[in-house]
Motif scaffolding. Structure first.
Motif: not given
Length: 346
Positions: A20, A24, A26, A324-325, A327-329, A331-334
């Motif tokens: 992941k 992206q 990174k 995926n979850q 990473f989004d948490f 980097e994107k605060n999801v």
């Protein structure tokens, strides 16, 4: 060295998160001392149904949708075969089990995965008087090949450190973390059962379940599907089969035992009627959680310290989905799915 991430652990969780990060753009470095064996000794099945009780695996459709393209991409990058499409068939031992199968095939979450046509047993070396049920969208991932090849890839690109990670040497600052000569924005611990030695997360309820598997040579068996009965029998090619697994709660070592070997062979002989030779036996401790969901998320007080763990016996399916979850948490605060967020135990 300055990187975006330090990753501790290179099992299925660590590898999935690396992929992941690569996707992206990174930067990262991985620490792995090969002390944890659960990923490389796994049977490697991806199977969206719990065949003991005929129940769906948590978010199985979403997991497969994410995982299979990731493994195909890794096959292409590493130049190896990893994903082997193979049916899984459940051996029924009674008419009641057949009826339960038909009842389950109408349930939400199971309908896409259970073939409603039963199969007669055509293999004279298999005892299956009550027919077989087929699970759809199944396969086997060669987890040892993945581990060996991916670590080779990381070494080639100077991204893997094979020393043990010393948690006491980690310096945590507001802007990131420092480990010896490496500065990173974040650190992700994907240590499997090794979490029990991790001072940041050792108090989380990760119990660990030891699994042992046998590899047998059975020239007369001629099985071209995965057979699930009291144990799994997984074809590996060249008349080799993997047989497993045990689920041991007390022993937390990677040591093989005669007791486990005898138990697996006793179960195997109840439905396989041919000569075979045991070629090898392996053991590893799966990172399991009492509610059978992963442990993922951020440390309570250290904002740049994260966890990716608790994949249990279904790491092949779930690891890319959870990567995926996470990473989004980060980097994107999801928000993480609450069912996997480790904060549920804080």
């Amino acid at each position: 060295m300055n990187v975006d991430y330090i990753i501790v652990g290179c099992g299925l969780a660590g590898i999935s998160f690396c992929e992941k990060l690569k996707e992206q753009d990174k930067t990262f470095v991985v620490f792995d001392d090969s002390s944890q064996q659960s990923s490389i000794v796994a049977g490697g099945l991806y199977n969206p149904v719990t065949l003991k009780r005929f129940t769906p695996v948590w978010k199985s459709e979403a997991q497969l949708e994410v995982a299979l393209p990731v493994y195909k991409k890794m096959e292409d990058k590493l130049g190896v075969s990893l994903d082997y499409k193979i049916p899984v068939k459940r051996r029924f031992t009674s008419l009641e089990e057949q009826n339960n199968w038909f009842a389950a095939s109408d349930k939400v979450g199971l309908k896409p995965f259970l073939n409603t046509s039963l199969f007669d047993n055509a293999n004279p070396k298999i005892n299956a008087d009550f027919k077989l049920g087929e699970v759809l969208q199944t396969g086997r991932l060669d987890t040892k090949q993945l581990s060996d090849s991916y670590k080779g890839y990381l070494l080639e690109h100077n991204l893997l450190v094979t020393d043990s990670f010393n948690h006491a040497d980690l310096v945590i600052e507001d802007s990131g973390v420092i480990y010896k000569t490496i500065t990173a924005k974040h650190i992700v611990f994907a240590e499997g059962f090794g979490i029990k030695q991790n001072p940041f997360f050792k108090d989380l309820p990760l119990g660990g379940t030891k699994g042992q598997l046998l590899t047998i040579h059975a020239p007369d068996l001629k099985l071209d599907y995965v057979l699930k009965s009291s144990v799994f029998v997984i074809p590996l090619g060249d008349d080799m089969y993997r047989v497993g697994s045990t689920y041991e709660q007390k022993d937390k070592t990677n040591t093989i035992t005669q007791e486990a070997r005898d138990m697996l062979l006793d179960k195997l002989k109840t439905f396989v009627d041919c000569d075979f030779q045991v070629v090898s036996q392996v053991a590893g401790v799966r990172p399991t959680v009492k509610d059978r969901k992963p442990l993922v998320g951020r440390h309570q007080t250290n904002q740049n310290v994260y966890l990716f763990n608790g994949l249990g016996s279904r790491g092949v399916m779930i690891a890319p989905f959870v990567a995926n979850q996470l990473f989004d948490f980060i980097e994107k605060n999801v928000p993480l799915d609450q069912e996997i967020d480790c904060s549920r135990f804080f």
